[in-house]
Design an enzyme around this catalytic site. Structure first.
Site, PDB file in Angstrom:
ATOM      1  N   GLY A 121       0.826  -1.205   0.000  1.00 27.84           N
ATOM      2  CA  GLY A 121       0.000   0.000   0.000  1.00 27.84           C
ATOM      3  C   GLY A 121       0.853   1.244   0.000  1.00 27.84           C
ATOM      4  N   ASN A 122       0.239   2.368   0.265  1.00 25.96           N
ATOM      5  CA  ASN A 122       0.994   3.621   0.330  1.00 25.96           C
ATOM      6  C   ASN A 122       0.397   4.511   1.409  1.00 25.96           C
ATOM      7  OD1 ASN A 122      -1.045   5.494  -0.954  1.00 25.96           O
ATOM      8  ND2 ASN A 122      -0.833   3.945  -2.555  1.00 25.96           N
TER       9      ASN A 122
END
Ligand code: CTP
Length: 440
Positions: free
Chosen positions: A221-222
């Site tokens: 993810g980020n």
């Protein structure tokens, strides 16, 4: 912690919080708390009916000020005029059908309606009532009248109502009412109003960061918080648009009147954005989709091996949602497509060099460029950016709230939707044209 009111370092803005007689009056206690925590001085004006739901001592204790509930109290101070005149902002939550009917008629039959007539401050109404009451032609006309008079009337949220029933009519989330009210105060303080220049427009905004599962407990993810996308959705709704917000892994309150579709992965985001964009006038890709996903999803948690070897993860590229939207649009000019660019400068070029290349590569109409060197933007309430459009010089939006940046984006979008309004829609948040070679 609640963000302080922008520009309120020395003076404490005076908010009048009007409370109508609906069960949602108890939620106005939380709203009051949010205002006091953001350094506002709040005078609460509950209607007589509101006091049936929440008593005066509660309002007095939470605001730290006397409660103004009666025209006949402290008559020598002429409260029905003074309170309105002294207010920097008037917020009514919940605004009931009856209260809005009285306000639309310009009646002054209690302290709150008198204050609405005397105040020249921005007024925000947050309605709450049963769906039938909200949808009744009488209420619709009253809301239209109030909006014509310059009041900002939020659309109620959809969800559980007082009884077991559900529908449109819930009070918008107090955090959202608070954010909208501060936005209104900031706009008015900067000499701008919030007009309904996106009325009749369908807008799609994506927000948050997608996650690509690796095994049942892990994902790639980020760090995108979704705050900028939510600010875009909130401000578009405030300006009259019908907004669909495709939200990836966010935990933020739903902006008033906005339809939210929750997604997890880039593929899910693409499906929802493409579906919502079918008849949209504008699509803003503020989300940070994960660019890569594991080729295979492990059915069970990936374990550490006993010999100390580490697993390698084979990745595939996810679809580029923005580029796909531009390709699908073909030669049409609708919808207007806005992209975001999270950039860092490197040996190959400055932030703006990379952004220019990205604008050309993606083919969108407008690119909002953030310098994310050092994680500058993620999760913060404020932001700065440069707006890039083909054939126009870069436009610098200085550090300010994410709502302020969102308004500048909408100003530009309004100009793209209707080029004849280009001059009127010139950004007014203190931005300036940046030099082409400037490193951000
Ligand atoms: N975007 C998208 N689909 C992706 C990746 C990005 O639609 N799979 C969109 C983002 O929502 C944003 C724009 O493309 O509006 C630019 O995103 P950014 O992460 O800056 O660029 P990338 O396309 O991922 O390119 P790179 O990481 O190589 O800079």
């Amino acid at each position: 912690m609640t963000a302080p009111v922008p520009g309120a370092a020395s003076t404490r803005p005076h908010v009048v919080l009007g409370v109508g007689g609906g069960i949602a009056a108890y939620k106005a206690c939380e709203l009051l708390r949010l205002f006091t925590e953001s350094r506002c001085e709040v005078t609460v004006i509950p209607t007589a009916a509101a006091l049936q739901f929440v008593g005066e001592p509660t309002w007095a204790a939470l605001s730290g000020r006397p409660v103004a509930s009666e025209v006949w109290h402290d008559v020598h101070e002429v409260p029905h005029v003074r309170l309105g005149r002294e207010a920097d902002l008037v917020v009514v939550a919940p605004a009931t059908a009856d209260l809005m009917a009285r306000a639309a008629q310009g009646r002054a039959d209690d302290l709150l309606t008198s204050t609405l007539l005397t105040s020249r401050a921005p007024v925000l109404l947050a309605p709450a009532m049963h769906t039938e009451m909200w949808e009744h032609p009488a209420t619709r006309e009253n809301v239209a009248t109030l909006r014509r008079h310059g009041y900002v009337v939020l659309d109620p949220a959809v969800g559980r109502l007082t009884g077991p029933d559900t529908g449109r009519g819930r009070l918008p989330d107090p955090e959202e009412i608070h954010a909208t009210a501060l936005d209104l105060h900031e706009r008015r303080g900067g000499g701008s109003d919030v007009g309904r220049d996106l009325e009749g427009r369908r807008v799609v905004v994506s927000a948050g960061g997608t996650r690509e599962p690796l095994d049942p407990v892990r994902f790639l993810g980020n760090r995108s918080s979704g705050l900028q996308g939510f600010a875009l959705a909130r401000t578009a709704a405030l300006r009259g648009a019908e907004v669909t917000l495709v939200a990836a892994n966010t935990d933020l309150p739903v902006p008033a009147g906005v339809e939210v579709r929750e997604v997890e992965t880039t593929e899910e985001l693409q499906t929802q954005v493409v579906a919502a964009s079918a008849d949209a006038d504008v699509v803003v890709m503020a989300a940070a989709p994960a660019d890569f996903a594991p080729v295979s999803l492990a059915g069970a948690k990936i374990k550490k091996s006993s010999d100390g070897s580490t697993p390698s993860i084979e990745l595939r590229e996810t679809p580029d949602v923005l580029a796909g939207l531009v390709a699908d649009r073909g030669d049409e000019t609708s919808p207007v497509i806005v992209g975001f660019a999270a950039e860092t400068g490197d040996a190959n070029g400055s932030v703006i060099d990379h952004a220019r290349a990205k604008l050309a590569r993606k083919g969108c109409d407008l690119l909002v460029v953030n310098d994310v060197g050092g994680g500058a933007v993620f999760g913060r309430p404020d932001n700065s950016a440069v707006l890039l459009a083909v054939g126009a010089s870069p436009y610098d939006v200085p550090q300010g709230s994410k709502s302020a940046l969102a308004h500048v984006v909408w100003d530009r979008v309004v100009a793209l939707l209707d080029p004849s309004r280009g001059a009127a829609a010139e950004p007014d948040a203190g931005g300036r044209h940046a030099s082409e070679s400037r490193d951000l």
